[in-house]
Design a protein around this motif. Structure first.
Motif, PDB file in Angstrom:
ATOM      1  N   GLN A  92       0.783  -1.229   0.000  1.00 23.65           N
ATOM      2  CA  GLN A  92       0.000   0.000   0.000  1.00 23.65           C
ATOM      3  C   GLN A  92       0.821   1.289   0.000  1.00 23.65           C
ATOM      4  O   GLN A  92       0.255   2.360  -0.192  1.00 23.65           O
ATOM      5  CB  GLN A  92      -0.997  -0.023   1.160  1.00 23.65           C
ATOM      6  N   ASN A  93       2.124   1.164   0.209  1.00 20.68           N
ATOM      7  CA  ASN A  93       2.934   2.378   0.078  1.00 20.68           C
ATOM      8  C   ASN A  93       3.439   2.569  -1.353  1.00 20.68           C
ATOM      9  O   ASN A  93       4.136   3.537  -1.650  1.00 20.68           O
ATOM     10  CB  ASN A  93       4.130   2.347   1.051  1.00 20.68           C
ATOM     11  N   LEU A  94       3.074   1.652  -2.248  1.00 24.45           N
ATOM     12  CA  LEU A  94       3.393   1.788  -3.673  1.00 24.45           C
ATOM     13  C   LEU A  94       2.168   2.381  -4.355  1.00 24.45           C
ATOM     14  O   LEU A  94       1.318   1.666  -4.882  1.00 24.45           O
ATOM     15  CB  LEU A  94       3.758   0.433  -4.279  1.00 24.45           C
ATOM     16  N   THR A  95       2.050   3.688  -4.331  1.00 23.71           N
ATOM     17  CA  THR A  95       0.857   4.361  -4.832  1.00 23.71           C
ATOM     18  C   THR A  95       1.100   4.947  -6.209  1.00 23.71           C
ATOM     19  O   THR A  95       2.181   5.476  -6.482  1.00 23.71           O
ATOM     20  CB  THR A  95       0.433   5.483  -3.870  1.00 23.71           C
ATOM     21  N   ASN A  96       0.073   4.865  -7.079  1.00 24.28           N
ATOM     22  CA  ASN A  96       0.175   5.334  -8.459  1.00 24.28           C
ATOM     23  C   ASN A  96       1.412   4.731  -9.115  1.00 24.28           C
ATOM     24  O   ASN A  96       2.317   5.431  -9.577  1.00 24.28           O
ATOM     25  CB  ASN A  96       0.225   6.868  -8.517  1.00 24.28           C
ATOM     26  N   ALA A  97       1.415   3.393  -9.137  1.00 19.17           N
ATOM     27  CA  ALA A  97       2.615   2.680  -9.583  1.00 19.17           C
ATOM     28  C   ALA A  97       2.243   1.438 -10.390  1.00 19.17           C
ATOM     29  O   ALA A  97       1.161   0.858 -10.225  1.00 19.17           O
ATOM     30  CB  ALA A  97       3.457   2.276  -8.369  1.00 19.17           C
ATOM     31  N   LEU A  98       3.161   1.040 -11.245  1.00 17.42           N
ATOM     32  CA  LEU A  98       3.099  -0.220 -11.975  1.00 17.42           C
ATOM     33  C   LEU A  98       4.528  -0.693 -12.200  1.00 17.42           C
ATOM     34  O   LEU A  98       5.476   0.069 -11.978  1.00 17.42           O
ATOM     35  CB  LEU A  98       2.345  -0.076 -13.288  1.00 17.42           C
TER      36      LEU A  98
ATOM     37  N   LYS B   7      -9.946   7.580 -10.079  1.00 22.30           N
ATOM     38  CA  LYS B   7     -10.102   8.674 -11.047  1.00 22.30           C
ATOM     39  C   LYS B   7      -8.764   9.305 -11.443  1.00 22.30           C
ATOM     40  O   LYS B   7      -8.697  10.483 -11.800  1.00 22.30           O
ATOM     41  CB  LYS B   7     -11.041   9.754 -10.495  1.00 22.30           C
ATOM     42  N   HIS B   8      -7.693   8.516 -11.393  1.00 26.88           N
ATOM     43  CA  HIS B   8      -6.385   9.057 -11.758  1.00 26.88           C
ATOM     44  C   HIS B   8      -6.318   9.272 -13.266  1.00 26.88           C
ATOM     45  O   HIS B   8      -6.780   8.441 -14.058  1.00 26.88           O
ATOM     46  CB  HIS B   8      -5.272   8.108 -11.312  1.00 26.88           C
TER      47      HIS B   8
ATOM     48  N   PHE C  54      -3.892   9.024 -15.337  1.00 30.60           N
ATOM     49  CA  PHE C  54      -3.153   8.002 -16.078  1.00 30.60           C
ATOM     50  C   PHE C  54      -4.081   6.847 -16.455  1.00 30.60           C
ATOM     51  O   PHE C  54      -4.038   6.345 -17.587  1.00 30.60           O
ATOM     52  CB  PHE C  54      -1.975   7.485 -15.251  1.00 30.60           C
ATOM     53  N   MET C  55      -4.931   6.415 -15.517  1.00 30.90           N
ATOM     54  CA  MET C  55      -5.870   5.339 -15.815  1.00 30.90           C
ATOM     55  C   MET C  55      -6.927   5.789 -16.813  1.00 30.90           C
ATOM     56  O   MET C  55      -7.395   5.006 -17.638  1.00 30.90           O
ATOM     57  CB  MET C  55      -6.530   4.849 -14.522  1.00 30.90           C
ATOM     58  N   GLU C  56      -7.302   7.045 -16.757  1.00 26.00           N
ATOM     59  CA  GLU C  56      -8.251   7.574 -17.738  1.00 26.00           C
ATOM     60  C   GLU C  56      -7.661   7.507 -19.141  1.00 26.00           C
ATOM     61  O   GLU C  56      -8.340   7.114 -20.106  1.00 26.00           O
ATOM     62  CB  GLU C  56      -8.602   9.022 -17.385  1.00 26.00           C
ATOM     63  N   LEU C  57      -6.398   7.862 -19.264  1.00 26.81           N
ATOM     64  CA  LEU C  57      -5.720   7.774 -20.563  1.00 26.81           C
ATOM     65  C   LEU C  57      -5.600   6.327 -21.031  1.00 26.81           C
ATOM     66  O   LEU C  57      -5.682   6.052 -22.237  1.00 26.81           O
ATOM     67  CB  LEU C  57      -4.334   8.416 -20.475  1.00 26.81           C
ATOM     68  N   CYS C  58      -5.418   5.413 -20.093  1.00 25.22           N
ATOM     69  CA  CYS C  58      -5.362   3.985 -20.449  1.00 25.22           C
ATOM     70  C   CYS C  58      -6.697   3.517 -21.018  1.00 25.22           C
ATOM     71  O   CYS C  58      -6.742   2.753 -21.994  1.00 25.22           O
ATOM     72  CB  CYS C  58      -4.989   3.155 -19.222  1.00 25.22           C
ATOM     73  N   MET C  59      -7.807   3.952 -20.412  1.00 26.30           N
ATOM     74  CA  MET C  59      -9.128   3.583 -20.931  1.00 26.30           C
ATOM     75  C   MET C  59      -9.338   4.155 -22.331  1.00 26.30           C
ATOM     76  O   MET C  59      -9.880   3.475 -23.213  1.00 26.30           O
ATOM     77  CB  MET C  59     -10.222   4.072 -19.980  1.00 26.30           C
TER      78      MET C  59
END
Length: 351
Positions: A202-208, A226-227, A229-234
């Motif tokens: 959980q300390n790895l936030t906004n990560a891949l 609602k990040h 980056f995920m919106e751009l992925c969709m």
């Protein structure tokens, strides 16, 4: 004790003032009422009907320390697993993935979404893995409603196309779609069901994670809801869609979007505009090309050194699923089972 409603009390008084045959009607109504109350009481708590398979003891396999493990006392974000096939007989690896996540995230809700489960049904199929995982208070196994999941997103129209399921990699593409929508809608952590979790993520936030020199992988994702980056992925999923090329909607999509996000030509470990590309050793310590190492013996010292900077191990089940694993043994994978999903490991030894 059951309490007779006022309507039945009135009926009783009426019957007592009439012919004896009506007494039979009263007894019938009362017995029916008692049966309905008893039956509905069982179904009010879904987990009360999760029968445990023989040999599985919650008290033995799930220590009380699980609920008081170090970490924040308030509930934290969800950890998601998704099964997009109709499969309802989880494998040992599936069980281990969920168990290891539940143990390392005691204050999080570990949500397992399975397409094969009937919506509205409050019971799980009779299978040892469901019985075992139901022992963990933070594991929540639910049906996967794809229409509801994709509603209100760019993927809603994509999913509604009737011939979609004829594409050669549809189940894999569907899984790729689910994970990015889950991250955008709800946030939290997404994991494939072939991960063994070693530490709290959980300390790895906004990560891949980076899987090799050329590509990111979406088997692990961690994002706030609602990040952008995920919106751009969709958006990329729909605009650059190709369901006939393996990985185009998965690792290749994430790599394309990250390169645009950071204005990069090649992938490297970095934090860019609030999104982290994690070094391979964090969640992909065994490269997919070297998956056979999972079945090779390692010493305790080698294991510690190998996983020193690792949070989770991806097992590459697409490649490794047909390989026999000796239990017990000093194989790397066997040691991971033993340490991080001991309840599943005990079932493996039993079988």
């Amino acid at each position: 004790m059951l309490r007779m409603p006022s309507c039945l009390l009135k009926l009783t008084r009426l019957v007592l003032s009439h012919k004896p045959w009506a007494l039979f009607l009263l007894i019938f109504v009362f017995v029916s009422f008692a049966y309905i109350k008893l039956y509905s009481g069982v179904w009010e708590d879904p987990k009360s009907s999760y029968a445990l398979s023989a040999g599985i003891s919650c008290a033995h396999h799930v220590p009380s320390a699980l609920n008081t493990a170090a970490g924040p006392s308030a509930p934290t974000g969800n950890v998601f697993f998704v099964e997009t096939s109709e499969q309802t007989a989880p494998s040992f690896l599936f069980s281990c993935s969920v168990e290891s996540a539940a143990r390392t995230h005691p204050t999080a809700r570990v949500v397992v979404l399975m397409k094969g489960l009937a919506k509205g049904n409050t019971t799980l199929p009779r299978h040892w893995a469901f019985s075992l995982l139901s022992c963990f208070p933070n594991v929540d196994i639910q049906p996967l409603d794809l229409t509801e999941l994709f509603a209100g997103t760019p993927l809603e129209q994509w999913y509604s196309w009737p011939l979609r399921h004829w594409e050669p990699y549809f189940l894999h593409v569907l899984s790729d779609a689910c994970r990015i929508v889950l991250m955008w809608k709800f946030g939290g952590i997404y994991l494939d069901t072939d991960f063994i979790v070693l530490k709290n993520l959980q300390n790895l936030t906004n990560a891949l994670g980076i899987q090799d020199d050329h590509e990111l992988n979406g088997a692990f994702l961690s994002f706030k809801p609602k990040h952008k980056f995920m919106e751009l992925c969709m958006q990329d999923f729909v605009q650059d869609y190709n369901g006939w090329v393996w990985g185009h909607q998965g690792p290749e999509l994430l790599t394309r979007v990250f390169k645009k996000w950071c204005s990069l030509k090649t992938i490297k470990s970095m934090n860019c505009k609030g999104v982290s590309a994690l070094a391979p050793e964090v969640v992909y310590p065994i490269p997919w090309q070297d998956w056979k190492k999972l079945f090779e013996a390692v010493s305790a010292l080698e294991l510690h050194k190998l996983l020193e900077n690792t949070y989770a191990v991806h097992v590459w089940n697409k490649l490794s699923h047909g390989t026999k694993l000796e239990i017990p043994s000093q194989a790397l994978l066997a040691q991971l089972y033993s340490q991080f999903c001991p309840a599943t490991y005990a079932k493996m030894k039993q079988d």
